[in-house]
Design an enzyme around this catalytic site. Structure first.
Site, mmCIF file in Angstrom:
data_model
loop_
_atom_site.group_PDB
_atom_site.id
_atom_site.type_symbol
_atom_site.label_atom_id
_atom_site.label_comp_id
_atom_site.label_asym_id
_atom_site.label_seq_id
_atom_site.Cartn_x
_atom_site.Cartn_y
_atom_site.Cartn_z
ATOM 1 N N TYR A 70 -37.753 14.396 82.733
ATOM 2 C CA TYR A 70 -37.865 15.166 81.486
ATOM 3 C C TYR A 70 -39.337 15.177 81.074
ATOM 4 O O TYR A 70 -39.989 14.132 81.050
ATOM 5 C CB TYR A 70 -37.034 14.517 80.376
ATOM 6 C CG TYR A 70 -37.295 15.091 78.993
ATOM 7 C CD1 TYR A 70 -36.498 16.095 78.476
ATOM 8 C CD2 TYR A 70 -38.342 14.616 78.208
ATOM 9 C CE1 TYR A 70 -36.738 16.627 77.216
ATOM 10 C CE2 TYR A 70 -38.598 15.139 76.948
ATOM 11 C CZ TYR A 70 -37.792 16.145 76.461
ATOM 12 O OH TYR A 70 -38.036 16.670 75.217
ATOM 13 N N GLU B 265 -40.379 22.484 76.469
ATOM 14 C CA GLU B 265 -39.515 21.396 76.938
ATOM 15 C C GLU B 265 -38.914 21.779 78.281
ATOM 16 O O GLU B 265 -38.266 22.821 78.400
ATOM 17 C CB GLU B 265 -38.403 21.126 75.929
ATOM 18 C CG GLU B 265 -37.479 19.982 76.346
ATOM 19 C CD GLU B 265 -36.349 19.759 75.359
ATOM 20 O OE1 GLU B 265 -36.431 18.817 74.547
ATOM 21 O OE2 GLU B 265 -35.382 20.552 75.383
#
Length: 396
Positions: free
Chosen positions: A118, A206
């Site tokens: 991530y 993101e």
């Protein structure tokens, strides 16, 4: 302004961030054509069909499927397009899926196991600096990682005077446990990602997951991108990516009148001039026993047209039981606002909820007199306490 995944990936490609080969499709026939094109370019015999909505958690909601044949691509696309996709970010009402992204499946066999990470870039408002947040625990359960094991989340703060440094990109790759080719690819990936974030005036990029493939390539498998609305005038091409079907209709309508509007879940509508005063007004509503139904800032040039538009937008919410108008007359004259309230009230007609108008500042007394003499079901106040007491009274 939020972007769809496929739009975010278009921007990523522009800045040199590696993403899987994929194409957008509005129907099952286009999805089939996209899959054939992907197969021609990559020799892939597996595809991913992904619902395109402004919400996360699509995989858990059934909006991301793997297809093992061209017929299955077409079938899955027909099932996903038109579905009301419910995720933890859409609420129980869900969102209608109007298009899908068809991509190559990059979880192929190779010399090592694929690994998901991530990575996000955003502003740390406490320090006023951009940060890169990242963890080895990428995938669908990132919220649980943040809640239960926050020590697994790293943060790299960027000095705005020098920007992202090469040693910082290497540090990120090292903390993710990479080495060799994968480490070099991650350094390039992080560097390009940060350039994309800065170059598009974004408020957030993101990527979840970032995939290390079995042959040690680094790819952005997803993208969640928010662009700073105040910078869109510099990026006309990005502004044209706006999809108003994904936005709240009331917020879209408010934008036509240059009103700053955010819908909330309460029962007292509020209309205010100035963001700070709006926040204070929401506090007043809470103290009076109600809950704010919206944030609505009409700005410093409130007039009859904007007041009427604000009225109509607030009244579309069936949960609204009262409306509080809180105006501080600095540049704006309170008597003009009051006249606008009276005119709007008469124009709309049949307003069944009580309206409280609190005026303070330039010509506040004259404004109160106009309200009181109108004969309409409008309650006037001058002090914050009077407004709070009236909200409490009419909510009983």
């Amino acid at each position: 302004m939020n972007l769809h995944e496929y739009q975010g990936k278009q921007l990523l490609r522009r800045y040199g961030v590696s993403v899987p080969v994929g194409f957008i499709a509005n129907n099952s026939d286009e999805a089939l054509s996209a899959a054939k094109k992907i197969s021609d370019e990559t020799n892939s015999t597996l595809w991913v069909v992904k619902a395109q909505i402004h919400a996360g958690g699509r995989g858990k909601g059934g909006g991301v499927k793997i297809a093992k044949s061209l017929d299955e691509v077409k079938q899955l696309a027909s099932e996903i397009i038109g579905m009301q996709l419910v995720t933890h970010q859409t609420g129980p009402q869900g969102k209608m899926v109007n298009k899908v992204l068809v991509e190559q499946n990059v979880f192929y066999a190779g010399e090592s196991e694929p690994k998901e990470f991530y990575i996000s870039v955003l502003l740390n408002r406490e320090t006023g600096r951009n940060i890169i947040m990242y963890t080895t625990e990428g995938g669908m359960d990132i919220e649980e990682v943040a809640a239960n094991t926050p020590e697994l989340i790293y943060k790299e703060e960027i000095d705005p005077r020098v920007g992202l440094q090469a040693f910082q990109a290497r540090k990120i790759a090292f903390n993710l446990g990479l080495s060799g080719k994968a480490m070099k690819e991650m350094v390039k990936f992080v560097t390009a990602l940060y350039k994309a974030y800065e170059g598009t005036d974004s408020s957030m990029f993101e990527i979840n997951p970032v995939l290390k493939t079995s042959d040690n390539l680094i790819l952005a498998l997803d993208s969640k991108v928010s662009i700073d609305d105040n910078a869109l005038y510099r990026h006309q091409d990005i502004a044209e990516m706006r999809d108003i079907t994904e936005e709240d209709p009331a917020e879209v309508e408010a934008g036509k009148y240059n009103l700053n509007f955010v819908k909330l879940d309460g029962n007292v509508g509020c209309m205010v001039n100035g963001a700070g005063l709006a926040m204070a007004t929401m506090d007043i509503i809470k103290l009076s026993g109600g809950d704010p139904a919206n944030f609505l800032d009409v700005g410093g040039t409130a007039n009859a047209v904007t007041v009427e538009a604000g009225f109509r937008i607030i009244l579309k919410d069936p949960n609204v039981k009262a409306i509080l108008i809180n105006i501080f007359g600095g540049i704006v004259r309170c008597d003009r606002v009051a006249q606008g309230v009276v005119d709007a009230y008469k124009s709309i007609g049949n307003i069944k909820v009580p309206v409280i108008v609190r005026l303070q500042g330039t010509n506040a007394i004259e404004g109160k007199e106009l309200i009181d003499a109108s004969g309409l079901k409008v309650f006037s106040a001058i002090t914050l306490k009077e407004a709070a007491d009236l909200v409490k009274e009419v909510m009983v």
